[in-house]
Design an enzyme around this catalytic site. Structure first.
Site, PDB file in Angstrom:
ATOM      1  N   CYS A 167       7.001   8.198  12.441  1.00 48.98           N
ATOM      2  CA  CYS A 167       7.498   6.838  12.337  1.00 48.98           C
ATOM      3  C   CYS A 167       6.483   6.019  11.558  1.00 48.98           C
ATOM      4  O   CYS A 167       5.310   6.379  11.473  1.00 48.98           O
ATOM      5  CB  CYS A 167       7.783   6.223  13.692  1.00 48.98           C
ATOM      6  SG  CYS A 167       6.421   6.314  14.859  1.00 48.98           S
ATOM      7  N   GLU A 177      11.024  -4.606  15.451  1.00 55.05           N
ATOM      8  CA  GLU A 177      11.357  -3.811  14.281  1.00 55.05           C
ATOM      9  C   GLU A 177      12.850  -3.703  14.010  1.00 55.05           C
ATOM     10  O   GLU A 177      13.680  -3.647  14.930  1.00 55.05           O
ATOM     11  CB  GLU A 177      10.764  -2.392  14.418  1.00 55.05           C
ATOM     12  CG  GLU A 177       9.253  -2.412  14.398  1.00 55.05           C
ATOM     13  CD  GLU A 177       8.615  -1.052  14.338  1.00 55.05           C
ATOM     14  OE1 GLU A 177       7.499  -0.967  13.792  1.00 55.05           O
ATOM     15  OE2 GLU A 177       9.200  -0.083  14.843  1.00 55.05           O
TER      16      GLU A 177
END
Length: 197
Positions: A83, A132
């Site tokens: 990620c 996010e």
């Protein structure tokens, strides 16, 4: 689900002294500016573009990584394959392929977009906030990982049942279950009905 071979230039992004900028976005994922990485994660957090990758082997097992102990954010916890954050103006697909190679030393043999998910996850240990707009990717990996020890403390391939056992026992990133659940439809399409995802 379109599947495309993952090809991207491979160069380390973490070896410069320059500030790392993230792409700030609105609730629809439209770019509205940039912010320095650490500043964007200070409470209450600035909504920014991110990506999460889930890679599987030929047996339908998910590649997990344990984040390096030296990381300032969520060190030592287990999480999805890879990620991170695209550079401003960088396509999320390109960033996902680039960082997977930089962190794990492998390039996905297949990589496909699997939607997006928006979340707000404070990290109790560091006090930082993951605010996010996350682009999800699923794919296949055929080579053995060769992790960068500054990024990754360990790796393991797990079945769905083994993941459940490990998740109950070991610390995982605050965002892991959110991104996994959001990617499950694409994961099931990729791995087939017998893999148990």
């Amino acid at each position: 689900m379109p599947i495309t071979p993952a090809t991207a230039p491979h160069g380390s992004s973490e070896d410069t002294a320059e500030a790392i900028l993230l792409e700030l976005v609105d609730e629809n994922g439209v770019t509205i500016g940039t912010e320095e990485k650490l500043a964007a994660h200070q409470p209450p957090g600035r909504l920014h573009r991110a990506f999460s990758v889930f890679l599987f082997d030929e047996r339908g097992r998910l590649l997990l990584q344990q984040r390096a102990l030296g990381k300032y954010h969520s060190p030592g916890v287990w999480s999805n394959t890879c990620c991170g954050h695209p550079y401003p103006g960088e396509a999320p697909f390109t960033a996902a392929a680039r960082r997977t190679h930089e962190e794990l030393g492998v390039s996905p043999s297949l990589l496909a977009a699997a939607g997006t998910v928006r979340y707000n996850h404070p990290d109790p240990a560091s006090g930082l906030v993951e605010q996010e707009y996350n682009h999800l990717f699923v794919g296949l990996v055929q080579a053995a990982p060769a992790p960068d020890p500054e990024e990754v403390a360990g790796t393991v391939f797990v079945t769905a049942d083994e993941l459940a056992e490990r998740h109950a026992r070991d610390p995982f990133s605050a965002w892991f279950m959110t991104v996994l659940d959001a990617a499950r439809p694409a994961i099931r399409e990729l791995t087939g009905p017998t893999a148990g995802w």
